[in-house]
Design an enzyme around this catalytic site. Structure first.
Site, PDB file in Angstrom:
ATOM      1  N   ASP A 142      -7.041  -1.100  -5.293  1.00 45.18           N
ATOM      2  CA  ASP A 142      -7.705  -1.870  -4.243  1.00 45.18           C
ATOM      3  C   ASP A 142      -7.285  -1.342  -2.874  1.00 45.18           C
ATOM      4  O   ASP A 142      -6.230  -0.711  -2.736  1.00 45.18           O
ATOM      5  CB  ASP A 142      -7.321  -3.359  -4.367  1.00 45.18           C
ATOM      6  CG  ASP A 142      -8.165  -4.236  -3.445  1.00 45.18           C
ATOM      7  OD1 ASP A 142      -7.674  -5.295  -3.032  1.00 45.18           O
ATOM      8  OD2 ASP A 142      -9.318  -3.852  -3.126  1.00 45.18           O
ATOM      9  N   ASN A 143      -8.094  -1.590  -1.865  1.00 43.19           N
ATOM     10  CA  ASN A 143      -7.725  -1.355  -0.457  1.00 43.19           C
ATOM     11  C   ASN A 143      -7.497   0.100  -0.067  1.00 43.19           C
ATOM     12  O   ASN A 143      -6.688   0.380   0.832  1.00 43.19           O
ATOM     13  CB  ASN A 143      -6.459  -2.150  -0.087  1.00 43.19           C
ATOM     14  CG  ASN A 143      -6.534  -3.584  -0.463  1.00 43.19           C
ATOM     15  OD1 ASN A 143      -5.753  -4.065  -1.292  1.00 43.19           O
ATOM     16  ND2 ASN A 143      -7.477  -4.315   0.099  1.00 43.19           N
ATOM     17  N   LYS A 198       0.829  -1.222   0.000  1.00 47.19           N
ATOM     18  CA  LYS A 198       0.000   0.000   0.000  1.00 47.19           C
ATOM     19  C   LYS A 198       0.858   1.265   0.000  1.00 47.19           C
ATOM     20  O   LYS A 198       0.422   2.280  -0.532  1.00 47.19           O
ATOM     21  CB  LYS A 198      -0.972  -0.037   1.187  1.00 47.19           C
ATOM     22  CG  LYS A 198      -1.777  -1.338   1.263  1.00 47.19           C
ATOM     23  CD  LYS A 198      -2.333  -1.792  -0.100  1.00 47.19           C
ATOM     24  CE  LYS A 198      -2.699  -3.261  -0.124  1.00 47.19           C
ATOM     25  NZ  LYS A 198      -2.936  -3.781  -1.484  1.00 47.19           N
TER      26      LYS A 198
HETATM   27  O1  LIG Z   1      -0.949  -6.374   1.460  1.00 48.83           O
HETATM   28  C1  LIG Z   1      -1.835  -6.561   0.641  1.00 48.83           C
HETATM   29  N1  LIG Z   1      -1.559  -6.763  -0.641  1.00 48.83           N
HETATM   30  C2  LIG Z   1      -0.168  -6.776  -1.090  1.00 48.83           C
HETATM   31  C3  LIG Z   1       0.347  -8.210  -1.161  1.00 48.83           C
HETATM   32  C4  LIG Z   1       1.385  -8.218  -2.201  1.00 48.83           C
HETATM   33  N2  LIG Z   1       1.493  -9.154  -3.136  1.00 48.83           N
HETATM   34  N3  LIG Z   1       2.493  -8.784  -3.909  1.00 48.83           N
HETATM   35  C5  LIG Z   1       2.985  -7.639  -3.429  1.00 48.83           C
HETATM   36  C6  LIG Z   1       4.021  -6.886  -4.021  1.00 48.83           C
HETATM   37  C7  LIG Z   1       4.766  -5.960  -3.312  1.00 48.83           C
HETATM   38  C8  LIG Z   1       5.742  -5.222  -3.933  1.00 48.83           C
HETATM   39  C9  LIG Z   1       5.981  -5.440  -5.277  1.00 48.83           C
HETATM   40  N4  LIG Z   1       6.868  -4.898  -6.145  1.00 48.83           N
HETATM   41  C10 LIG Z   1       6.637  -5.532  -7.314  1.00 48.83           C
HETATM   42  N5  LIG Z   1       5.656  -6.395  -7.252  1.00 48.83           N
HETATM   43  C11 LIG Z   1       5.226  -6.364  -5.966  1.00 48.83           C
HETATM   44  C12 LIG Z   1       4.243  -7.095  -5.357  1.00 48.83           C
HETATM   45  N6  LIG Z   1       2.298  -7.236  -2.344  1.00 48.83           N
HETATM   46  C13 LIG Z   1      -3.269  -6.645   1.045  1.00 48.83           C
HETATM   47  C14 LIG Z   1      -3.554  -6.742   2.400  1.00 48.83           C
HETATM   48  C15 LIG Z   1      -4.882  -6.853   2.828  1.00 48.83           C
HETATM   49  C16 LIG Z   1      -5.195  -6.955   4.270  1.00 48.83           C
HETATM   50  C17 LIG Z   1      -6.351  -6.350   4.791  1.00 48.83           C
HETATM   51  C18 LIG Z   1      -6.650  -6.462   6.143  1.00 48.83           C
HETATM   52  C19 LIG Z   1      -5.797  -7.155   6.979  1.00 48.83           C
HETATM   53  F1  LIG Z   1      -6.102  -7.277   8.288  1.00 48.83           F
HETATM   54  C20 LIG Z   1      -4.649  -7.768   6.468  1.00 48.83           C
HETATM   55  C21 LIG Z   1      -4.355  -7.662   5.130  1.00 48.83           C
HETATM   56  C22 LIG Z   1      -5.932  -6.875   1.904  1.00 48.83           C
HETATM   57  C23 LIG Z   1      -5.631  -6.766   0.551  1.00 48.83           C
HETATM   58  O2  LIG Z   1      -6.620  -6.783  -0.401  1.00 48.83           O
HETATM   59  C24 LIG Z   1      -4.317  -6.640   0.119  1.00 48.83           C
HETATM   60  O3  LIG Z   1      -4.087  -6.508  -1.237  1.00 48.83           O
HETATM   61 MG   LIG Z   2      -5.925  -6.054  -2.231  1.00 53.81          MG
END
Ligand SMILES: O=C(NCCc1nnc(-c2ccc3[nH]cnc3c2)[nH]1)c1cc(-c2ccc(F)cc2)cc(O)c1O
Ligand SMILES: [Mg+2]
Length: 214
Positions: A169-170, A144
């Site tokens: 998103d989010n 985020k």
């Molecule tokens: O962190 C999230 N999403 C991110 C994962 C990710 N998957 N890949 C990366 C990446 C990070 C750098 C990067 N640089 C290049 N590609 C990258 C990809 N980051 C996320 C977290 C929640 C969430 C809500 C409430 C809670 F209590 C706990 C969690 C809900 C969601 O819908 C999310 O999308």
């Molecule tokens: Mg998300």
């Protein structure tokens, strides 16, 4: 050693979905997340909003930041017009390993290119390495605190054109306050909030759709 949640999600797809059927992959993941383990996919409720934006834009070239297990990759990929491409960036190799198998199971490997690495390094290479001129649609769903710097990077690299759509998103939960303030206050964007809920929960969340005005 035990399995990880992405690995258990992949097993649920292999068990409950039909190879080459993207909708069955989406349904299998949603069933897994509703009835067995929560996972951070965009989910079915926000997924319907994502679908409607993808259909409206009908992108020839789309970018996804944050693949995770490939759920939204499959949602977007299944709606792309013939010949269109989706590039999805994933930083975490364990997520990427699972996502590749989910995308292949859905039969979308011809339409989707998964690139591993940090978005900040990969975005400046998009033109020269992947022959991109501009993106018609960008889906932001990665860390985020990367939404704002990566949006500025997309602008600086000339990867957005008048009318390019950013869908984030989010924006409420976990929240992206600096990104939201930027797209809502900048004269270069026309922004709109789609109220929804955090995937598989009753907690408020939503998607922000922003049109780049050039
Ligand atoms: O962190 C999230 N999403 C991110 C994962 C990710 N998957 N890949 C990366 C990446 C990070 C750098 C990067 N640089 C290049 N590609 C990258 C990809 N980051 C996320 C977290 C929640 C969430 C809500 C409430 C809670 F209590 C706990 C969690 C809900 C969601 O819908 C999310 O999308
Ligand atoms: Mg998300």
């Amino acid at each position: 050693t035990g399995s990880t949640r992405p690995q258990r999600l992949l097993k649920a797809v292999q068990k409950n979905a039909s190879r080459g059927d993207p909708q069955s992959v989406i349904s299998a993941i949603d069933r897994f997340c509703h009835s067995s383990e929560w996972a951070m996919n965009v989910g079915d409720e926000k997924g319907v909003i994502l679908d409607s934006v993808v259909c409206e834009v009908s992108p020839g070239c789309a970018l996804e930041l944050g693949t995770y297990c490939g759920y939204s990759t499959v949602r977007i990929g299944r709606l792309l017009p013939p010949g269109a491409k989706l590039i999805t960036l994933e930083f975490n190799p364990d997520y990427a390993k699972v996502a590749r198998q989910v995308i292949d199971f859905a039969g979308l490997q011809e339409k989707v290119l998964l690139v591993e690495g940090p978005s900040g390094d990969l975005i400046p290479k998009m033109k020269e390495q992947y022959g991109i001129t501009t993106f018609d649609l960008v889906f932001l769903d990665h860390w985020k605190d990367r939404y704002l710097p990566d949006t500025k990077l997309l602008e600086e690299c000339g990867l957005l054109r008048k009318g390019s759509i950013l869908l984030a998103d989010n924006v409420i939960c976990p929240g992206t306050p600096d990104y939201l303030a930027y797209v809502r206050s900048s004269p270069r964007y026309e922004s709109k909030y789609f109220k929804s809920h955090l995937e598989y929960t009753k907690v408020e969340d939503g998607l922000e759709k922003s049109i780049f005005l050039g």
